[in-house]
Write a protein that holds these residues in place. Structure first.
Motif, mmCIF file in Angstrom:
data_model
loop_
_atom_site.group_PDB
_atom_site.id
_atom_site.type_symbol
_atom_site.label_atom_id
_atom_site.label_comp_id
_atom_site.label_asym_id
_atom_site.label_seq_id
_atom_site.Cartn_x
_atom_site.Cartn_y
_atom_site.Cartn_z
ATOM 1 N N ALA A 129 6.949 15.603 15.723
ATOM 2 C CA ALA A 129 8.056 15.762 16.669
ATOM 3 C C ALA A 129 9.231 16.480 16.016
ATOM 4 O O ALA A 129 9.903 17.304 16.655
ATOM 5 N N LEU A 130 9.489 16.198 14.741
ATOM 6 C CA LEU A 130 10.580 16.886 14.041
ATOM 7 C C LEU A 130 10.279 18.369 13.864
ATOM 8 O O LEU A 130 11.187 19.204 13.884
ATOM 9 N N TRP A 141 0.839 -1.191 0.000
ATOM 10 C CA TRP A 141 0.000 0.000 0.000
ATOM 11 C C TRP A 141 0.880 1.249 0.000
ATOM 12 O O TRP A 141 2.073 1.192 0.332
ATOM 13 N N SER A 142 0.303 2.349 -0.373
ATOM 14 C CA SER A 142 0.986 3.641 -0.347
ATOM 15 C C SER A 142 -0.024 4.701 0.065
ATOM 16 O O SER A 142 -1.232 4.555 -0.162
ATOM 17 N N ALA A 143 0.471 5.762 0.659
ATOM 18 C CA ALA A 143 -0.424 6.807 1.175
ATOM 19 C C ALA A 143 0.201 8.176 0.963
ATOM 20 O O ALA A 143 1.409 8.357 1.126
ATOM 21 N N GLU A 144 -0.644 9.127 0.600
ATOM 22 C CA GLU A 144 -0.260 10.544 0.540
ATOM 23 C C GLU A 144 -0.964 11.253 1.683
ATOM 24 O O GLU A 144 -2.186 11.161 1.818
ATOM 25 N N LEU A 145 -0.194 11.968 2.482
ATOM 26 C CA LEU A 145 -0.734 12.530 3.720
ATOM 27 C C LEU A 145 -0.387 14.009 3.813
ATOM 28 O O LEU A 145 0.765 14.398 3.628
ATOM 29 N N HIS A 146 -1.403 14.819 4.069
ATOM 30 C CA HIS A 146 -1.239 16.244 4.358
ATOM 31 C C HIS A 146 -1.912 16.499 5.704
ATOM 32 O O HIS A 146 -3.126 16.264 5.847
ATOM 33 N N PHE A 147 -1.169 16.970 6.681
ATOM 34 C CA PHE A 147 -1.737 17.188 8.008
ATOM 35 C C PHE A 147 -1.176 18.459 8.618
ATOM 36 O O PHE A 147 -0.065 18.895 8.299
ATOM 37 N N SER A 148 -1.951 19.072 9.496
ATOM 38 C CA SER A 148 -1.574 20.352 10.097
ATOM 39 C C SER A 148 -0.574 20.149 11.222
ATOM 40 O O SER A 148 -0.539 19.103 11.876
ATOM 41 N N ASN A 149 0.239 21.180 11.453
ATOM 42 C CA ASN A 149 1.208 21.123 12.539
ATOM 43 C C ASN A 149 0.615 21.707 13.818
ATOM 44 O O ASN A 149 -0.591 21.955 13.893
ATOM 45 N N ALA A 150 1.469 21.946 14.805
ATOM 46 C CA ALA A 150 0.973 22.374 16.120
ATOM 47 C C ALA A 150 0.456 23.798 16.129
ATOM 48 O O ALA A 150 -0.243 24.196 17.056
ATOM 49 N N ASN A 151 0.769 24.599 15.086
ATOM 50 C CA ASN A 151 0.321 25.986 15.070
ATOM 51 C C ASN A 151 -1.131 26.134 14.642
ATOM 52 O O ASN A 151 -1.757 27.153 14.918
ATOM 53 N N VAL A 170 -2.934 11.151 18.316
ATOM 54 C CA VAL A 170 -1.610 11.708 18.019
ATOM 55 C C VAL A 170 -1.555 13.185 18.393
ATOM 56 O O VAL A 170 -0.575 13.667 18.977
ATOM 57 N N TYR A 171 -2.629 13.917 18.104
ATOM 58 C CA TYR A 171 -2.646 15.362 18.358
ATOM 59 C C TYR A 171 -3.024 15.707 19.788
ATOM 60 O O TYR A 171 -2.974 16.881 20.165
ATOM 61 N N HIS A 172 -3.420 14.708 20.564
ATOM 62 C CA HIS A 172 -3.878 14.987 21.927
ATOM 63 C C HIS A 172 -2.797 15.665 22.764
ATOM 64 O O HIS A 172 -3.088 16.570 23.549
ATOM 65 N N GLY A 173 -1.562 15.239 22.581
ATOM 66 C CA GLY A 173 -0.478 15.844 23.361
ATOM 67 C C GLY A 173 0.164 17.035 22.689
ATOM 68 O O GLY A 173 1.119 17.608 23.232
ATOM 69 N N VAL A 174 -0.339 17.418 21.511
ATOM 70 C CA VAL A 174 0.267 18.519 20.755
ATOM 71 C C VAL A 174 -0.588 19.773 20.817
ATOM 72 O O VAL A 174 -0.079 20.873 21.042
#
Length: 739
Positions: free
Chosen positions: A368-369, A273-283, A312-316
């Protein structure tokens, strides 16, 4: 014995065909948005590069979609709206290799049973277009309702499908849709999602009564550009993009593979499988999670994946803030079961848990990065036409949601158009940049860390003022988890007593400067209005709410060496004027105040006020990072806990203790020097440190946390000027400003 038991069981009958079809239609077409989803998928299956949608009354009166796809043959029109007529399947085995959106042939059939359906279509090989109308899956003449043949008409290549009077024959379903604005919003949401996943296809949607579209995409974009256009620039600048794929093929020799071979099922030997992912950062943070999931280019939902991303975003992100996630997952069609939901809203696929875990882990690593520290943007307003590159104005989240389509078109390459230069009148100019100068910036101001007195300077009362002070970036203070009913009610009272307009003023204010250091008066600006505020009173309310927010989870400020509680109380009783009029002697007052030692466990657990068994104060609560209370008032704070706190009632005990704690903290926003007295040695740098703390720690904290009660309007917040009103008054006497 009942009459029904006497007669025996009722006979089983076969339902009428029309009733069967209407029941099936209700499962497929829930609302106008679900009908549009089916139609868009048909357009995409036809290879369309342009899709135009027209809506009236939220899709209830009219829902029309026009594409430039391959069209429909005239010979296929008579059975177009019959159930289970499709060009996608021939055998059941084709279902395991299906890569198109539709395959069952139920969408148009369902629409013909609950609405008036008409089709105009033309293939490239035919000289004319053909028009057909359907009722209950049968090709009919729309005027006579009798069987008819398709009629020739003018038309472009492609297909135009029109649905009118949706649910006209199901009054119960029709009465459930009263809010046409909500239905139209759902339609726009469906179009937005497909437009992002298909950025090479041009989408347009408008109301039948409007000349301009509410959504318009050029069809020559990337996914990133589509998100920028449809969700706004503020989100696009905070996106992280990554591609994920399976590391290695699964072991074909496992037990599952042997079982599949035994059943002669044609399954792949590996789940690649392969995936393209766009997700928001902490800002970036939204009021709800926006999760766009496409599996093999099919818009679906997955509660497991959604919960995984939210974890994943719960701690961010802070409490009450949610992310944006776009995920396009490509899996071998033989691993996906697409026929598990009537509207194809859900699918099942092999290794779902492993794939979800892998994508979540990669997302967490990328976040995290990027770092979990958040930065905040501020608005800038140009007040003059100056040469140089243009500056794009940052917009609020509300403006972004309403006007993104028009404003963000500037991001798409295209012909440039001259912009009209409009004059900006002085009373419309609002200073909104945090970098603008304040009153204190005109004088050398030092942060507490920069004050460095040597022995020679102490006698002169001078401070080191080298360098430029910077605002302290405090950590986000999250609300602690507390199950006590009393604390929950106190928190609810804070929200209930919030004054909306005053809270907005404090949350969006610009600090101007401290006016009177002894009366604790400061100037702030909001929009074109100027306000004189008592920052000590505001600080007291802020620290009360911060204490309530962190109840049971407060940080500690350690006192080294730990002072004796008895000594502190004796100091306070000796200096407090009110104790001289008391009927109790000073030793008796000290003894009465020492009762807090008996409640040391409760104070330590809920308020981080640690007192040892031997009576030494080891730590006090720290409500706000980088704001250290004036410890000169610590003896008075400890003495007031005895008589001022109601120790008998739980709710009143917590409330009065937090009020006393807030009062102790707010005294750090005052200045010990009286107006009549001369500055003492070392007083000047102390004042500068307190000024810096008020401007760079206290007021920024108000922007983030305070919910201002109406009581502050009585004497602590006063409007002293309004630029717009002054200009309006001038215009009244001198006429309007020149054009």
């Amino acid at each position: 014995m009942s009459q029904e038991q006497e007669q025996g069981p009722k006979p089983i009958r076969r339902l009428e065909e029309s009733l069967i079809n209407r029941i099936a239609a209700g499962e497929i077409i829930h609302r106008p948005a679900s009908a549009l989803k089916e139609l868009i998928e048909n357009c995409l299956d036809a290879g369309s590069t342009s899709i135009r949608i027209t809506v009236k009354d939220g899709g209830m009166k009219l829902l029309q979609i026009q594409d430039n796809g391959c069209g429909i043959r005239k010979t296929d029109l008579p059975i177009l709206a019959e159930r289970f007529t499709t060009s996608k399947l021939s055998t059941f085995d084709d279902l395991s290799r299906i890569q198109t959106y539709g395959f069952r042939g139920e969408a148009l059939a369902s629409m013909s049973h609950v609405a008036h359906l008409s089709v105009i279509t033309k293939t490239k090989s035919e000289p004319v277009a053909w028009k057909a109308s359907y009722i209950d899956g049968v090709l009919v003449d729309p005027r006579t309702r009798q069987s008819s043949e398709p009629r020739a008409c003018a038309g472009n290549d492609g297909t135009t499908i029109t649905i009118e009077d949706l649910f006209y024959n199901t009054p119960t379903r029709l009465q459930a849709f009263r809010n046409i604005s909500e239905e139209y919003s759902r339609i726009l949401d469906v179009i937005t999602k497909y437009a992002i996943h298909n950025p090479k296809v041009s989408f347009s949607c408008k109301k039948a009564t409007s000349s301009s579209p509410d959504i318009a995409t050029p069809g020559s974009m990337s996914v990133q550009q589509a998100i920028r256009l449809l969700y706004g620039h503020s989100l696009a600048t905070q996106l992280i993009e990554t591609n994920i794929s399976s590391d290695k093929p699964e072991n074909p020799d496992n037990e599952d593979s042997n079982d599949d071979e035994a059943m002669d099922v044609d399954l792949p030997s590996s789940t690649n499988w392969s995936a393209e992912l766009h997700f928001s950062n902490a800002n970036y943070q939204a009021k709800k999670t926006t999760f766009l999931l496409f599996i093999n280019h099919r818009l679906v939902e997955s509660s497991r994946m959604k919960r995984s991303f939210e974890a994943v975003y719960h701690g961010v992100l802070p409490k009450g803030a949610f992310p944006f996630v776009y995920l396009s997952l490509d899996i071998d069609p033989r691993c996906v079961d697409v026929n598990v939901h009537p509207t194809k809203r859900e699918v099942h696929f092999l290794k779902e848990e492993e794939i979800t875990e892998r994508i979540s882990d990669i997302t967490q690593q990328k976040l995290a990065l990027q770092g979990q520290s958040r930065t905040f943007e501020y608005q800038t307003l140009l007040t003059a036409n100056t040469a140089g590159p243009s500056i794009t104005r940052k917009r609020s989240r509300k403006d972004t949601e309403e006007n993104d389509v028009e404003d963000e078109m500037d991001e798409i390459p295209g012909p440039s158009a001259p912009q009209e230069k409009r004059p900006t009148y002085s009373y419309h100019k609002v200073r909104t940049s945090l970098k603008d100068r304040t009153l204190d910036s005109m004088f050398p101001v030092s942060s507490p860390a920069q004050i460095d007195l040597n022995e020679n300077e102490k006698g002169k009362g001078k401070a080191s003022t080298q360098g430029t002070p910077t605002a302290t970036k405090s950590r986000l203070i999250e609300e602690s988890s507390c199950l006590l009913t009393s604390v929950t009610k106190l928190r609810q009272n804070v929200v209930k007593n919030k004054h909306r307009q005053l809270t907005e003023i404090l949350q969006k204010h610009i600090f101007v400067g401290i006016v009177d250091t002894h009366k604790c008066l400061s100037l702030i600006q909001h929009s074109t209005d100027m306000y004189l505020v008592n920052h000590s009173s505001l600080a007291e309310e802020l620290f009360y709410q911060l204490g309530l927010r962190q109840f049971g989870d407060m940080s500690r400020l350690k006192l080294q060496p730990a002072p004796s509680l008895k000594d502190l109380l004796e100091i306070s009783v000796g200096a407090e004027e009110s104790t001289k009029e008391s009927n109790l002697t000073k030793p008796q007052i000290v003894e009465a105040s020492q009762m807090i030692i008996t409640r040391r466990d409760m104070l330590a657990e809920y308020f981080s006020l640690n007192i040892s068994e031997s009576g030494f104060v080891q730590s006090i609560p720290l409500l706000l990072r980088d704001f250290i209370p004036n410890l000169d008032y610590l003896p008075m704070f400890l003495m007031r806990l005895g008589p001022q706190v109601n120790w008998q009632s739980e709710a009143e005990c917590f409330d009065t203790f937090l009020r006393e704690l807030a009062y102790f903290y707010s005294l750090g926003a005052t200045f010990s020097q009286t107006p009549q007295s001369e500055p003492s040695e070392g007083q000047e740098p102390q004042d500068k440190a307190e000024r810096w703390q008020i401007q760079h720690v206290l007021f920024p904290a108000m922007r983030h946390y305070i919910l201002a009660p109406k009581s502050l309007l009585e004497r602590d917040v006063v409007q002293v000027a309004s630029l717009h009103d002054l200009r309006s008054l001038e215009c009244h006497y001198h006429g309007p400003p020149p054009a």
